[in-house]
Write a protein that holds these residues in place. Sequence first.
Motif, PDB file in Angstrom:
ATOM      1  N   GLY A 116       0.808  -1.212   0.000  1.00  0.00           N
ATOM      2  CA  GLY A 116       0.000   0.000   0.000  1.00  0.00           C
ATOM      3  C   GLY A 116       0.839   1.260   0.000  1.00  0.00           C
ATOM      4  N   ASP A 117       1.919   1.261   0.777  1.00  0.00           N
ATOM      5  CA  ASP A 117       2.767   2.459   0.826  1.00  0.00           C
ATOM      6  C   ASP A 117       3.519   2.663  -0.480  1.00  0.00           C
ATOM      7  OD1 ASP A 117       4.187   4.629   2.447  1.00  0.00           O
ATOM      8  OD2 ASP A 117       5.862   3.390   1.763  1.00  0.00           O
ATOM      9  N   LEU A 118       4.052   1.583  -1.054  1.00  0.00           N
ATOM     10  CA  LEU A 118       4.763   1.720  -2.328  1.00  0.00           C
ATOM     11  C   LEU A 118       3.837   2.217  -3.429  1.00  0.00           C
ATOM     12  CD1 LEU A 118       6.976  -1.501  -2.297  1.00  0.00           C
ATOM     13  CD2 LEU A 118       7.645   0.839  -1.710  1.00  0.00           C
ATOM     14  N   LEU A 119       2.620   1.734  -3.424  1.00  0.00           N
ATOM     15  CA  LEU A 119       1.647   2.194  -4.420  1.00  0.00           C
ATOM     16  C   LEU A 119       1.283   3.651  -4.195  1.00  0.00           C
ATOM     17  CD1 LEU A 119      -0.131   1.373  -6.808  1.00  0.00           C
ATOM     18  CD2 LEU A 119      -1.872   0.646  -5.171  1.00  0.00           C
ATOM     19  N   ALA A 120       1.127   4.047  -2.930  1.00  0.00           N
ATOM     20  CA  ALA A 120       0.774   5.438  -2.642  1.00  0.00           C
ATOM     21  C   ALA A 120       1.909   6.387  -3.022  1.00  0.00           C
ATOM     22  CB  ALA A 120       0.437   5.588  -1.160  1.00  0.00           C
ATOM     23  N   GLN A 121       3.145   5.995  -2.754  1.00  0.00           N
ATOM     24  CA  GLN A 121       4.269   6.856  -3.119  1.00  0.00           C
ATOM     25  C   GLN A 121       4.420   6.963  -4.636  1.00  0.00           C
ATOM     26  OE1 GLN A 121       7.913   6.982  -0.979  1.00  0.00           O
ATOM     27  NE2 GLN A 121       7.174   5.655   0.680  1.00  0.00           N
ATOM     28  N   ASP A 122       4.097   5.894  -5.325  1.00  0.00           N
ATOM     29  CA  ASP A 122       4.180   5.945  -6.775  1.00  0.00           C
ATOM     30  C   ASP A 122       3.088   6.842  -7.357  1.00  0.00           C
ATOM     31  OD1 ASP A 122       5.328   4.734  -9.331  1.00  0.00           O
ATOM     32  OD2 ASP A 122       3.202   4.240  -9.535  1.00  0.00           O
ATOM     33  N   ILE A 123       1.891   6.782  -6.772  1.00  0.00           N
ATOM     34  CA  ILE A 123       0.807   7.632  -7.257  1.00  0.00           C
ATOM     35  C   ILE A 123       1.089   9.090  -6.936  1.00  0.00           C
ATOM     36  CG2 ILE A 123      -1.647   8.158  -6.958  1.00  0.00           C
ATOM     37  CD1 ILE A 123      -2.139   5.205  -6.530  1.00  0.00           C
ATOM     38  N   GLY A 124       1.700   9.343  -5.773  1.00  0.00           N
ATOM     39  CA  GLY A 124       1.962  10.726  -5.371  1.00  0.00           C
ATOM     40  C   GLY A 124       2.940  11.451  -6.265  1.00  0.00           C
ATOM     41  N   ASP A 129      10.574   7.656  -0.373  1.00  0.00           N
ATOM     42  CA  ASP A 129      11.010   8.002   0.977  1.00  0.00           C
ATOM     43  C   ASP A 129      11.026   6.725   1.817  1.00  0.00           C
ATOM     44  OD1 ASP A 129      11.641   9.133   3.361  1.00  0.00           O
ATOM     45  OD2 ASP A 129       9.786  10.301   3.589  1.00  0.00           O
ATOM     46  N   PRO A 130      12.195   6.174   2.147  1.00  0.00           N
ATOM     47  CA  PRO A 130      12.236   4.945   2.947  1.00  0.00           C
ATOM     48  C   PRO A 130      11.731   5.141   4.366  1.00  0.00           C
ATOM     49  CG  PRO A 130      14.453   5.817   2.614  1.00  0.00           C
ATOM     50  CD  PRO A 130      13.538   6.609   1.748  1.00  0.00           C
ATOM     51  N   ASN A 131      11.880   6.354   4.912  1.00  0.00           N
ATOM     52  CA  ASN A 131      11.361   6.608   6.259  1.00  0.00           C
ATOM     53  C   ASN A 131       9.841   6.509   6.302  1.00  0.00           C
ATOM     54  OD1 ASN A 131      13.960   7.114   7.287  1.00  0.00           O
ATOM     55  ND2 ASN A 131      13.865   9.265   6.624  1.00  0.00           N
ATOM     56  N   ARG A 132       9.219   6.915   5.240  1.00  0.00           N
ATOM     57  CA  ARG A 132       7.757   6.793   5.155  1.00  0.00           C
ATOM     58  C   ARG A 132       7.330   5.318   5.130  1.00  0.00           C
ATOM     59  NH1 ARG A 132       4.292   9.593   0.240  1.00  0.00           N
ATOM     60  NH2 ARG A 132       2.277   8.546   0.646  1.00  0.00           N
ATOM     61  N   THR A 133       8.062   4.495   4.394  1.00  0.00           N
ATOM     62  CA  THR A 133       7.780   3.057   4.376  1.00  0.00           C
ATOM     63  C   THR A 133       8.029   2.435   5.743  1.00  0.00           C
ATOM     64  OG1 THR A 133       8.425   2.956   2.048  1.00  0.00           O
ATOM     65  CG2 THR A 133       8.342   0.879   3.251  1.00  0.00           C
ATOM     66  N   PHE A 253      -1.921   7.994   1.162  1.00  0.00           N
ATOM     67  CA  PHE A 253      -2.043   9.167   0.294  1.00  0.00           C
ATOM     68  C   PHE A 253      -2.729  10.320   1.024  1.00  0.00           C
ATOM     69  CE2 PHE A 253      -4.358  11.680  -2.863  1.00  0.00           C
ATOM     70  CZ  PHE A 253      -3.335  12.036  -3.718  1.00  0.00           C
ATOM     71  N   LEU A 254      -3.788  10.014   1.792  1.00  0.00           N
ATOM     72  CA  LEU A 254      -4.496  11.045   2.543  1.00  0.00           C
ATOM     73  C   LEU A 254      -3.610  11.634   3.637  1.00  0.00           C
ATOM     74  CD1 LEU A 254      -7.160  12.551   3.087  1.00  0.00           C
ATOM     75  CD2 LEU A 254      -7.837  10.636   4.575  1.00  0.00           C
ATOM     76  N   ASN A 255      -2.826  10.774   4.281  1.00  0.00           N
ATOM     77  CA  ASN A 255      -1.929  11.272   5.315  1.00  0.00           C
ATOM     78  C   ASN A 255      -0.860  12.195   4.728  1.00  0.00           C
ATOM     79  OD1 ASN A 255      -0.745  10.944   8.211  1.00  0.00           O
ATOM     80  ND2 ASN A 255       0.967  10.461   6.863  1.00  0.00           N
ATOM     81  N   ARG A 256      -0.322  11.809   3.589  1.00  0.00           N
ATOM     82  CA  ARG A 256       0.703  12.651   2.951  1.00  0.00           C
ATOM     83  C   ARG A 256       0.106  13.968   2.480  1.00  0.00           C
ATOM     84  NH1 ARG A 256       5.346  14.741   3.347  1.00  0.00           N
ATOM     85  NH2 ARG A 256       6.223  15.462   1.356  1.00  0.00           N
ATOM     86  N   LYS A 257      -1.118  13.958   2.031  1.00  0.00           N
ATOM     87  CA  LYS A 257      -1.789  15.188   1.619  1.00  0.00           C
ATOM     88  C   LYS A 257      -1.935  16.141   2.794  1.00  0.00           C
ATOM     89  CE  LYS A 257      -6.126  16.801  -0.429  1.00  0.00           C
ATOM     90  NZ  LYS A 257      -7.461  16.371  -0.966  1.00  0.00           N
ATOM     91  N   GLU A 258      -2.299  15.603   3.953  1.00  0.00           N
ATOM     92  CA  GLU A 258      -2.428  16.442   5.143  1.00  0.00           C
ATOM     93  C   GLU A 258      -1.067  16.947   5.612  1.00  0.00           C
ATOM     94  OE1 GLU A 258      -4.288  18.597   8.014  1.00  0.00           O
ATOM     95  OE2 GLU A 258      -5.187  17.516   6.322  1.00  0.00           O
ATOM     96  N   GLU A 259      -0.029  16.125   5.459  1.00  0.00           N
ATOM     97  CA  GLU A 259       1.312  16.582   5.824  1.00  0.00           C
ATOM     98  C   GLU A 259       1.731  17.782   4.973  1.00  0.00           C
ATOM     99  OE1 GLU A 259       3.364  12.394   7.360  1.00  0.00           O
ATOM    100  OE2 GLU A 259       3.920  13.289   5.425  1.00  0.00           O
ATOM    101  N   LYS A 260       1.420  17.745   3.689  1.00  0.00           N
ATOM    102  CA  LYS A 260       1.765  18.873   2.818  1.00  0.00           C
ATOM    103  C   LYS A 260       1.008  20.136   3.225  1.00  0.00           C
ATOM    104  CE  LYS A 260       2.865  16.134  -1.281  1.00  0.00           C
ATOM    105  NZ  LYS A 260       2.508  15.845  -2.705  1.00  0.00           N
ATOM    106  N   ILE A 261      -0.252  19.972   3.612  1.00  0.00           N
ATOM    107  CA  ILE A 261      -1.032  21.133   4.052  1.00  0.00           C
ATOM    108  C   ILE A 261      -0.433  21.718   5.324  1.00  0.00           C
ATOM    109  CG2 ILE A 261      -3.285  21.880   4.904  1.00  0.00           C
ATOM    110  CD1 ILE A 261      -4.558  19.822   3.059  1.00  0.00           C
TER     111      ILE A 261
END
Length: 280
Positions: A116-124, A129-133, A253-261
Motif C-alpha cells: 500500500g505504501d509503495l503504491l501510494a508513493q508511486d501515485i503521489g 522516501d524509505p522513512n515513510r515506508t 495518500f491522505l496522510n501525505r496530503k495532510e502533511e503537505k497542508i
Amino acid sequence: MNALQRASSKFGAQSPFLRVPRHRRPAVRSQRHSSSTNPGDSPPAKTPGRNSLPPKPQNGIGAGDSAKVEPVDIPIQLWYHRLGPVSTFFSWFHRMQTKRPYTVQLCTTLTTYLCGDLLAQDIGGELYDPNRTLRMLTIGAIAAIPGYKWFLFLGRNFNYSSKVASIATKVTVNQAIFTPVFNSYFFGMQAILTGEGPTGTINRIAATVPVSIVNSLKLWPAVTAFSFWFVPAQYRFMFSGIFAVAWQCYLSFLNRKEEKIEEATDTMSHPVIPAGTNVE
C-alpha cells in the motif's frame, strides 16, 4: 412297406397339421449322456451361462466392451491443472496459520502495508522516501494482532438465527467501533512518528479521520459482508488484506496530503527570511 413308411414320413414333414409343437417336442439328450456312451471322446466345451461374462484381456477391456466404450474428449490443459498452484498455496497457508497464526498474520499485514505504501508513493509522484515506508511497517506491525483478534471476535459473536441479521450486525459493529478506532490510531501514529506534538497529533486526527470514515463506507461494508457470508474464518483476514492494499494506499495518500497542508501552513506562519535581508 418301406416305400409306404417313407411316403408317410415325407407327408408328415411337409404337412403343418402333423408337426409336433415346439413346446411338446421331446428334449434333446444332454451331451453328458452322449459322453457317457462314448468314453473315449473329449468332454464338450462348457456352454457359458446367462450370468457368466467372457474373460477380459490384460488391458481390462473385454471383447464385448469395445462396442460400449464411448470416446472421451480430454482437453490439453484441464481447469484444475491451472488452479493447482493456487490450491497448493491455500493448503500451505492453512497449515501455517494452524501452526503459527500470529506469525502468519504479522507477515500478511506487513506485506499489505508495504504494498500500500509503495503504491501510494508511486501515485503521489514524489521521490521514494524509505522513512515513510518504515513508519507504515511500524504501524502495521503494531496493529496486526489486534486486527486479527477483532475479526475473530466478530466471527464468534453476533450470531443469530437469521444469517442476514447476523452479517448486518457484524458490519454495523465493525463500522461503528473498529473503523473510527483504527483510523484514529493510524493517523495519530503517523503524526507521532513524524515528530508532531499532542496538538499536531490531535489536529491530524481531526482533519483526516472524518473523511476516511465517510470513504470507508464505500468499500468495507461490502467487503465485510462478503467475507462473513462466503469466506471461511481462517481466510477472512487474508481476504480483507487483498482490499486493504488499496485502502492502505488511500490512507497513506491522505496522510501525505495532510502533511503537505501542514507544511505549507507552518511555512506561511513562520516564513524564513534569508540572512542580510533588510526588513523595514
